[in-house]
Structures are given as structure tokens and as C-alpha cells.
Scaffold this active site. Sequence first.
Site, PDB file in Angstrom:
ATOM      1  N   ARG A 139     -13.438  -8.462   1.181  1.00 12.35           N
ATOM      2  CA  ARG A 139     -12.161  -8.266   1.099  1.00 12.35           C
ATOM      3  C   ARG A 139     -11.697 -10.194   1.141  1.00 12.35           C
ATOM      4  O   ARG A 139     -10.356  -9.912   0.248  1.00 12.35           O
ATOM      5  CB  ARG A 139     -11.731  -7.012   1.453  1.00 12.35           C
ATOM      6  N   ARG A 158       0.581  -1.379   0.080  1.00  7.85           N
ATOM      7  CA  ARG A 158      -0.197  -0.138  -0.089  1.00  7.85           C
ATOM      8  C   ARG A 158       0.842   0.905   0.209  1.00  7.85           C
ATOM      9  O   ARG A 158       1.516   1.836   0.923  1.00  7.85           O
ATOM     10  CB  ARG A 158      -1.052  -0.308   1.461  1.00  7.85           C
ATOM     11  N   GLN A 178      -9.840  -3.446  -3.930  1.00  5.06           N
ATOM     12  CA  GLN A 178     -11.789  -3.486  -3.162  1.00  5.06           C
ATOM     13  C   GLN A 178     -12.238  -3.661  -4.684  1.00  5.06           C
ATOM     14  O   GLN A 178     -13.481  -3.931  -4.263  1.00  5.06           O
ATOM     15  CB  GLN A 178     -11.877  -1.824  -3.215  1.00  5.06           C
ATOM     16  N   HIS A 204      -7.200   0.864  -6.707  1.00  3.60           N
ATOM     17  CA  HIS A 204      -7.044   0.110  -5.676  1.00  3.60           C
ATOM     18  C   HIS A 204      -8.363  -1.337  -6.004  1.00  3.60           C
ATOM     19  O   HIS A 204      -8.971  -2.049  -5.815  1.00  3.60           O
ATOM     20  CB  HIS A 204      -8.496   0.478  -4.569  1.00  3.60           C
ATOM     21  N   ASP A 227     -16.934   6.959  -1.949  1.00  4.67           N
ATOM     22  CA  ASP A 227     -16.263   6.500  -1.208  1.00  4.67           C
ATOM     23  C   ASP A 227     -15.079   8.170  -0.214  1.00  4.67           C
ATOM     24  O   ASP A 227     -15.622   9.086  -0.531  1.00  4.67           O
ATOM     25  CB  ASP A 227     -14.532   6.202  -2.369  1.00  4.67           C
ATOM     26  N   CYS A 251     -16.651   1.682  -0.125  1.00  2.00           N
ATOM     27  CA  CYS A 251     -15.216   0.383   0.404  1.00  2.00           C
ATOM     28  C   CYS A 251     -14.981   0.985   1.813  1.00  2.00           C
ATOM     29  O   CYS A 251     -14.104  -0.182   2.507  1.00  2.00           O
ATOM     30  CB  CYS A 251     -14.180   0.890  -0.482  1.00  2.00           C
TER      31      CYS A 251
END
Length: 315
Positions: A295, A101, A131, A128, A226, A267
Site C-alpha cells: 500500500r 475515505r 488497494q 477501492h 475480503d 486486503c
Amino acid sequence: MEHLASLTDWSPDTLMSVLNRAQELKSTPDLFSGAAARKVLFMIFEKPSLRTRVSFETGMVRMGGHAINYDVSTSPLGAGKESLSDTIKVVSRYADLIVARLYKHSDLVEMIEHAGVPVINGLTDYSHPCQIMADLLTIREHKGDLAGRTLCFLGDGNNNVTHSLLLGCAMVGMNIRVGCPQGEAFEPLSEVVRKAYALADISGGSCQITANAKDAAAHADIVYTDSWMSYHIDPSELDGRVKQFMPYQVTQEIMAVADPEAIFMNCLPAARGYEQTAEVIDGPQSVVFDQAENRLHAQNAIMLRLLETSGHAYA
Ligand code: CP
Ligand code: NVA
């Protein structure tokens, strides 16, 4: 060697096969309890995380492997004593998989250049993909076949999750509408939109970018939002961004123009009163905790795919 920097590293068929595997992992976890036996996942995080960090580690343990969380702030890399390329070359001698990340997507690309094992994008400023694999699994569970479904994303268009949603939806034949303020700062990057249009042409899906939130949400099967303040955004930008994004807040009024059976997605992490109201995220249409759970299953399927294609699978 196969990596997962972007969903478009895979063909649509591969993406669907990983989703199918994720469904199997979720419904029959015992069949996979030794699928990653003695395998080691190295996890490097430059940004905060709850879901990514905990779901990858839990997933590896549930499949019989082990995960190492590497704290950049106490590392030679973080202290400026060791390069990214040397770090990754060393780690590749120990671990079977890497999840990263990072702020800069270009750092992820550099990592991949030097890695001897598969690298998974655990979020960069740009994208991402993990996700969106979890999201597609969640949409399929709630809505059935993905092709032909309409997803409306409202809020920050120039955003990692928005970019990956554009690509993922276009790959599986969904219709995606992004409702966001006009201008380069808030709209998805044009290179991503171009790719999404091209993918949608092949899959039979469609993409639309609009500044009108209600047009974006009209009759949608899924309403998604988001954070307006992604991890990489400076806190000093809060007031200005709230002004820009408030017309795109997901409210009951927005949910009322979507399909009556629409689901609401975020998310997470979420800020109630900003990108959505509390009554929407805590209401009956919200599936945000299913997304968070998925996830785990989606990433286990991603890890198994990359272990298999790299020849690191349990034998
Ligand atoms: N959705 C997501 O990636 O959450 P974290 O930032 O907690 O990992
Ligand atoms: N766009 C958000 C996603 C968090 C999972 C961020 O980058 O912070």
C-alpha cells in the site's frame, strides 16, 4: 485535473507506469526522499482505517512531505455546520493532495467537482483503487508478468474491492473469476461487470462470475477474499451474511483446487473463521502482509503521479 476516483480514470499504460514507479520507490526509496518535499496531504476519513491512514501518512513523510489527518467527527462538516463543497474548496487552498475515505461514492464525485487539487479515493462503498494498485504490485512480485494470470475472488461480489479488482485485472490482461452467491445483493454491480468485459476484450484478459466456488478457484494463480462485513454493512446482517457466504470461505480444500503455487490474498482487516480459515491466512501461501506493505509503495507512486500531473510537483 487528474484525480484517482477509479482505476479507469487512467489508461492501462498509465496504470502500468504507476506500478513501475511503485517498484522503483520500493527498491530505491532514498532516491525519492525529497520527491514530495513541503507538500501537504489532507486525509479525511468517515470510516475506520489502519492501513490506508498509516500508509498514506508514512508515505508522505518518507518523501519529505506532511500529512494532516482530519477527524470528521470534530469538524464543522461532521457537525452539519459546513457543506462538503465549502470544506473542499477551503482545503484546496492549503493542501496539495486530498485522500478521502467515504461512505457514498457520490460524495467523492462531489468532492472532485469542487477540489482545486487532486483527490484520491481511499475507499468508498463502491470502489477501492489504491488497494488494487498495491495488489497488482504484490502479484507481479510473486508471479511475474500480470497478463495471463488468473485471479479467483471468493465471497462478497457486491463489494468495493471486488469492483476495483474486476477493473484492474481486466485492464492489465488478467483473467478474473468471481465466485459469489447469486442475486443482486451479492453479485458485482452490472455496470462494473460490463466495463470489465469491455476492458478485458481490449487487454486479452477475461471475466467470469459464477456461483460455484470450486469452479472459480480451479487452477487459479491467486485466490483472493475480503471481509463479509465491510465497514458500511450493519452488524445486524452478520448471521444472514455468514449463511450466504460460508460456501465461499477460502479453506485448504479451495486452495487445493487452485494452482499448487497459488498465493492467497486478503486486503485486510481479516476475520479468521469467516472469509478464510486461520490455516489459510496464516499458512505458507498467504502474502497478506506483503499486500499491506505495498500500500505504501503503490500510494507513493500514485501521489507522485498526481502531484506531477497537477503541476504541484516539487520544483
Ligand atoms: N485494506 C485497507 O484499506 O485497510 P484499512 O481499512 O485498514 O485502511
Ligand atoms: N470491503 C472492505 C474493504 C476494507 C479495506 C470494506 O469496505 O470494509
